[in-house]
Design an enzyme around this catalytic site. Structure first.
Site, PDB file in Angstrom:
ATOM      1  N   GLY A 156      66.801   0.969  28.307  1.00  0.00           N
ATOM      2  CA  GLY A 156      68.192   0.549  28.422  1.00  0.00           C
ATOM      3  C   GLY A 156      68.955   0.676  27.117  1.00  0.00           C
ATOM      4  O   GLY A 156      70.108   1.117  27.093  1.00  0.00           O
ATOM      5  N   THR A 157      68.323   0.309  26.024  1.00  0.00           N
ATOM      6  CA  THR A 157      68.993   0.363  24.726  1.00  0.00           C
ATOM      7  C   THR A 157      69.378   1.794  24.372  1.00  0.00           C
ATOM      8  O   THR A 157      70.519   2.055  23.949  1.00  0.00           O
ATOM      9  CB  THR A 157      68.062  -0.221  23.636  1.00  0.00           C
ATOM     10  OG1 THR A 157      67.744  -1.565  23.996  1.00  0.00           O
ATOM     11  CG2 THR A 157      68.728  -0.196  22.269  1.00  0.00           C
ATOM     12  N   ASN A 160      73.064 -10.350  31.697  1.00  0.00           N
ATOM     13  CA  ASN A 160      71.647 -10.687  31.606  1.00  0.00           C
ATOM     14  C   ASN A 160      71.381 -12.160  31.335  1.00  0.00           C
ATOM     15  O   ASN A 160      70.289 -12.643  31.589  1.00  0.00           O
ATOM     16  CB  ASN A 160      70.965  -9.834  30.525  1.00  0.00           C
ATOM     17  CG  ASN A 160      71.741  -9.797  29.236  1.00  0.00           C
ATOM     18  OD1 ASN A 160      72.865  -9.308  29.190  1.00  0.00           O
ATOM     19  ND2 ASN A 160      71.161 -10.342  28.177  1.00  0.00           N
ATOM     20  N   SER A 220      66.901   0.562  33.200  1.00  0.00           N
ATOM     21  CA  SER A 220      65.654   0.462  32.433  1.00  0.00           C
ATOM     22  C   SER A 220      64.521   0.055  33.372  1.00  0.00           C
ATOM     23  O   SER A 220      64.621  -0.955  34.075  1.00  0.00           O
ATOM     24  CB  SER A 220      65.823  -0.574  31.334  1.00  0.00           C
ATOM     25  OG  SER A 220      64.595  -0.780  30.676  1.00  0.00           O
ATOM     26  N   HIS A 278      61.525  -1.283  33.070  1.00  0.00           N
ATOM     27  CA  HIS A 278      60.736  -2.521  32.985  1.00  0.00           C
ATOM     28  C   HIS A 278      61.454  -3.737  33.531  1.00  0.00           C
ATOM     29  O   HIS A 278      60.866  -4.816  33.665  1.00  0.00           O
ATOM     30  CB  HIS A 278      60.232  -2.767  31.551  1.00  0.00           C
ATOM     31  CG  HIS A 278      61.241  -3.304  30.587  1.00  0.00           C
ATOM     32  ND1 HIS A 278      61.340  -4.642  30.309  1.00  0.00           N
ATOM     33  CD2 HIS A 278      62.174  -2.694  29.837  1.00  0.00           C
ATOM     34  CE1 HIS A 278      62.297  -4.824  29.403  1.00  0.00           C
ATOM     35  NE2 HIS A 278      62.821  -3.664  29.103  1.00  0.00           N
ATOM     36  N   THR A 284      59.447  15.660  24.094  1.00  0.00           N
ATOM     37  CA  THR A 284      58.511  15.851  25.206  1.00  0.00           C
ATOM     38  C   THR A 284      58.609  14.666  26.154  1.00  0.00           C
ATOM     39  O   THR A 284      58.633  13.513  25.718  1.00  0.00           O
ATOM     40  CB  THR A 284      57.078  15.989  24.658  1.00  0.00           C
ATOM     41  OG1 THR A 284      57.055  17.119  23.798  1.00  0.00           O
ATOM     42  CG2 THR A 284      56.070  16.159  25.782  1.00  0.00           C
ATOM     43  N   CYS A 291      67.981 -21.261  17.794  1.00  0.00           N
ATOM     44  CA  CYS A 291      66.735 -20.945  17.096  1.00  0.00           C
ATOM     45  C   CYS A 291      65.792 -20.100  17.933  1.00  0.00           C
ATOM     46  O   CYS A 291      64.787 -19.600  17.443  1.00  0.00           O
ATOM     47  CB  CYS A 291      66.032 -22.227  16.686  1.00  0.00           C
ATOM     48  SG  CYS A 291      67.147 -23.593  16.446  1.00  0.00           S
TER      49      CYS A 291
END
Ligand SMILES: *Cc1c(COP(=O)(O)O)cnc(C)c1O
Length: 388
Positions: free
Chosen positions: A71-72, A151, A199, A201, A237, A324
């Site tokens: 996706g990125t 997301n 994407s 995954h 490839t 955090c």
């Protein structure tokens, strides 16, 4: 101890049929699709079969599909590719405040290179207003990039309406459909997009492989330069096992979509029900225009991380948009953009269900969650000490 994975928006386990489909392409059918001998051609056939599977799922032409590393990369390739290609035409890009980092950071990078970026505000549900897109378009605008579904909070954006506007204005539209693929209709003609990212995954395929759909005739420069693979649009490839797995995952997502959505919705609504019974807790995102598997809440007076860790200690795996939790020290930009205070955003929790989530899993969450929250509130240094 029971383990309940409720972080399907972060990643999903591969479907067993995906693993089976990929297997032989590692050490048996290991050819390079660019080789002309039989071993190579066998691999090429497998890649082309996957391309047809993806094209069908998006109502696109196989020639409009390029395989990427995820996706990125697809987001980067779409945005930078159009930006560099249309520099002669204009330098203005429109996006929203709640995009994935893959889009926001790409825009930030382009800004340093002289591009102008407009970040559209969203409403309290995280919705982009199509009229705002229309108003923001100038004669310098070359691209609008708005995600299909968010997301974090799961909000589904009005891409069809935005697509209509962009078409009328002659501006390219890209959408990040990484979260929506498999749950929503991603027909590229209905959506009216020139470019769309997915994407593998995120829908039970392998990590490290994705797709960028590029509508025929769209002017775009490649990110990479090298061999001629993917019509010179994405040399390197081919990741043959990954592409085969992606193709299989796409096929399964299409075949099982209705059933998956029905199940996700049922389980998700049960999770929402658990929180509805609690005080000082509320749901984020749109009540209806939301991904079927997403529940995102704020639990007041508690730290998201403390909840995450305590839930993990009883086997429940969730996510938080608290500060955090991520590598940054800032709370989630999405939560701040929908008007949630910094203080409240610390208590954010995202629970996303998936194929392997069961009713028993949710029963377990219903049993553990109120206890975890009550215990943490007792110790909470934040605000009032409430455990009514
Ligand atoms: C996960 C995600 C990405 C990044 O995809 P990768 O394949 O992990 O690079 C981009 N956009 C959205 C909306 C996502 O959820």
């Amino acid at each position: 101890m029971r383990r309940v994975y409720l972080d399907y928006a972060a990643t999903t386990p591969m479907h067993p049929q995906v693993v089976d489909a990929m297997h032989s392409f590692y050490s048996e059918h290991y050819g390079n699709p660019s080789s002309l001998h039989s071993m190579g051609q066998q691999a090429k056939d497998a890649v082309e079969k996957a391309r047809v599977q993806v094209a069908k799922a998006l109502s696109a032409d196989p020639a409009e599909i390029i395989f990427t590393s995820g996706g990125t990369e697809s987001d980067n390739a779409a945005i930078k590719g159009v930006a560099y290609s249309l520099q002669d035409k204009g330098n203005h890009i429109i996006t929203s405040r709640i995009e994935h980092h893959a889009v926001l950071e790409t825009c930030r990078f382009l800004k340093k290179q002289g591009f102008e970026i407009t970040y559209l505000e969203v409403d309290k549900y995280g919705l982009v207003e199509p009229d705002d897109v229309k108003r923001a378009i100038t004669n310098k605008t070359i691209l609008v990039t708005i995600m299909h579904a968010n997301n974090e909070i799961g909000t589904i954006e009005p891409i069809e309406e935005i697509g209509e506007i962009c078409k009328n204005k002659g501006v390219y539209l890209h959408t990040d459909a990484v979260q929506s693929f498999g749950s929503l209709d991603t027909d590229v003609n209905k959506l009216g997009v020139n470019l769309l990212s997915i994407s593998a995954h995120k829908f039970y395929g392998p990590k490290g492989v994705g797709v960028l759909y590029i509508r025929k005739g769209t002017r775009i420069l490649p990110l990479f330069h090298g061999g001629g693979q993917e019509n010179h649009k994405r040399p390197s490839t081919h990741n043959v096992p990954g592409i085969v797995g992606l193709g299989k995952a796409v096929q399964l997502a299409v075949a099982e979509r209705e059933e998956r959505v029905r199940r996700y919705t049922e389980l998700r609504d049960r999770i929402i029900g658990i929180f509805e019974g609690m005080e000082h807790t509320w749901l984020n995102g749109h009540p209806e225009k939301r991904l079927p598997n997403n529940c995102h809440v704020i639990v007041e007076y508690i730290e998201g991380e403390s909840m995450l860790l305590k839930l993990d200690s009883v086997g429940i795996e969730v996510a938080t948009g608290s500060a955090c939790s991520s590598s940054s020290l800032e709370p989630s930009h999405v939560l701040l953009s929908i008007g949630i205070s910094r203080e409240d955003s610390h208590g954010s929790l995202r629970l996303t269900v998936g194929r392997l989530t069961t009713e028993q899993d949710i029963d377990y969450v219903a049993e553990q969650l109120p206890q975890v929250i009550e215990e943490l509130r007792k110790m909470s240094p934040m605000g009032k000490n409430r455990n009514t």
